[in-house]
Scaffold this active site. Sequence first.
Site, PDB file in Angstrom:
ATOM      1  N   HIS A 178      41.260  34.618  47.232  1.00  0.00           N
ATOM      2  CA  HIS A 178      39.776  33.876  47.657  1.00  0.00           C
ATOM      3  C   HIS A 178      39.856  33.350  49.233  1.00  0.00           C
ATOM      4  O   HIS A 178      40.680  32.529  49.580  1.00  0.00           O
ATOM      5  CB  HIS A 178      39.551  32.908  46.518  1.00  0.00           C
ATOM      6  CG  HIS A 178      38.283  32.239  46.955  1.00  0.00           C
ATOM      7  ND1 HIS A 178      36.969  32.896  46.549  1.00  0.00           N
ATOM      8  CD2 HIS A 178      37.693  31.121  47.655  1.00  0.00           C
ATOM      9  CE1 HIS A 178      35.941  31.980  47.019  1.00  0.00           C
ATOM     10  NE2 HIS A 178      36.341  31.039  47.498  1.00  0.00           N
TER      11      HIS A 178
ATOM     12  N   ARG B 251      29.880  44.122  29.471  1.00  0.00           N
ATOM     13  CA  ARG B 251      31.288  43.818  30.405  1.00  0.00           C
ATOM     14  C   ARG B 251      32.290  44.066  29.646  1.00  0.00           C
ATOM     15  O   ARG B 251      33.468  44.601  30.082  1.00  0.00           O
ATOM     16  CB  ARG B 251      31.454  42.167  30.634  1.00  0.00           C
ATOM     17  CG  ARG B 251      31.393  41.621  31.949  1.00  0.00           C
ATOM     18  CD  ARG B 251      31.123  40.230  32.086  1.00  0.00           C
ATOM     19  NE  ARG B 251      29.972  39.811  32.823  1.00  0.00           N
ATOM     20  CZ  ARG B 251      29.906  40.029  34.232  1.00  0.00           C
ATOM     21  NH1 ARG B 251      30.897  40.338  34.856  1.00  0.00           N
ATOM     22  NH2 ARG B 251      28.831  39.730  34.912  1.00  0.00           N
TER      23      ARG B 251
ATOM     24  N   SER C 107      40.099  46.032  53.261  1.00  0.00           N
ATOM     25  CA  SER C 107      41.160  45.841  54.282  1.00  0.00           C
ATOM     26  C   SER C 107      42.274  44.922  53.658  1.00  0.00           C
ATOM     27  O   SER C 107      43.423  45.563  54.225  1.00  0.00           O
ATOM     28  CB  SER C 107      40.510  44.941  55.515  1.00  0.00           C
ATOM     29  OG  SER C 107      40.248  43.550  54.866  1.00  0.00           O
TER      30      SER C 107
HETATM   31  C1  GRF Z   1      38.079  39.207  51.323  1.00  0.00           C
HETATM   32  O1  GRF Z   1      37.597  38.251  52.160  1.00  0.00           O
HETATM   33  C2  GRF Z   1      38.348  38.563  49.989  1.00  0.00           C
HETATM   34  O2  GRF Z   1      39.048  37.138  50.244  1.00  0.00           O
HETATM   35  C3  GRF Z   1      37.266  38.491  49.432  1.00  0.00           C
HETATM   36  O3  GRF Z   1      36.326  39.708  49.532  1.00  0.00           O
HETATM   37  C4  GRF Z   1      37.047  40.172  50.915  1.00  0.00           C
HETATM   38  C5  GRF Z   1      37.492  41.396  50.526  1.00  0.00           C
HETATM   39  O4  GRF Z   1      37.675  42.276  51.768  1.00  0.00           O
HETATM   40  N1  GRF Z   1      37.348  38.232  47.951  1.00  0.00           N
HETATM   41  P1  GRF Z   1      38.312  43.524  51.759  1.00  0.00           P
HETATM   42  O5  GRF Z   1      37.593  44.528  50.936  1.00  0.00           O
HETATM   43  O6  GRF Z   1      39.826  43.574  51.236  1.00  0.00           O
HETATM   44  O7  GRF Z   1      38.229  44.140  53.092  1.00  0.00           O
END
Ligand code: GRF
Length: 217
Positions: A111, A67, A15
């Site tokens: 974050h 990794r 999203s």
């Molecule tokens: C978001 O809440 C972001 O902050 C976290 O993971 C989620 C990702 O959501 N790191 P999306 O895939 O962008 O909808």
Amino acid sequence: MARLRIAVLISGRGSNLQSLIDACADADFPAEIVLVISNVPGAGGLARAEAAGIPHVTIDHRDFDGREAFEDAVHEALRDGGAELVCLVGFMRLVTDGFVDRWWDRLINIHPSLLPAFRGLHVHERVVEYGARFSGCTVHFVRPAMDDGPIIVQAAVKVHPDDTPDDLAERVLAEEHRIYPLAVRLIAESRVRVSGNRVLIQGAATSDAALINPDLG
Ligand code: GRF
């Protein structure tokens, strides 16, 4: 002026990727998405990239021996795609110090908390459990430690007494969709300067209005 070439790394529904796609759809926005990379086959964000006609690729970490080998492949794709800024957007792999070094000050992350509070996973559950009055989200430059690095943009939201973690996640997500495009725009406009652990933004407007929760009534 040339638009900043950004790459977006995802693992999920995307999203936030969509908010960047929508921002870049405006011809006046100073950045363009040149590549989307998912480490998860079939991640929802890939369909969003497809629908927007953006080059996208799956680089499945499970196909690599360690990794570093995985990150070498990611690095190569980013370089071949001509990425100038790498945006981690719900990318659920920890990156190594080597990768951070290669993209120093050109690698950003979002974050869903007001860093440095509530680093790590299950943020909204912990915020509600803790009884914090505010939460929010942060876009920051990536440094070797998890969810650490100079803060570019933050947005705060209130936490209501009856919030479930899902209620809070929804409120925070709406702000995420505003601040990621803002952070990219500020970088693309060359208004962001990293000074030690701090980011200084040229010409940034700030407000001194206090946010108090609960309101004084
Ligand atoms: C978001 O809440 C972001 O902050 C976290 O993971 C989620 C990702 O959501 N790191 P999306 O895939 O962008 O909808």
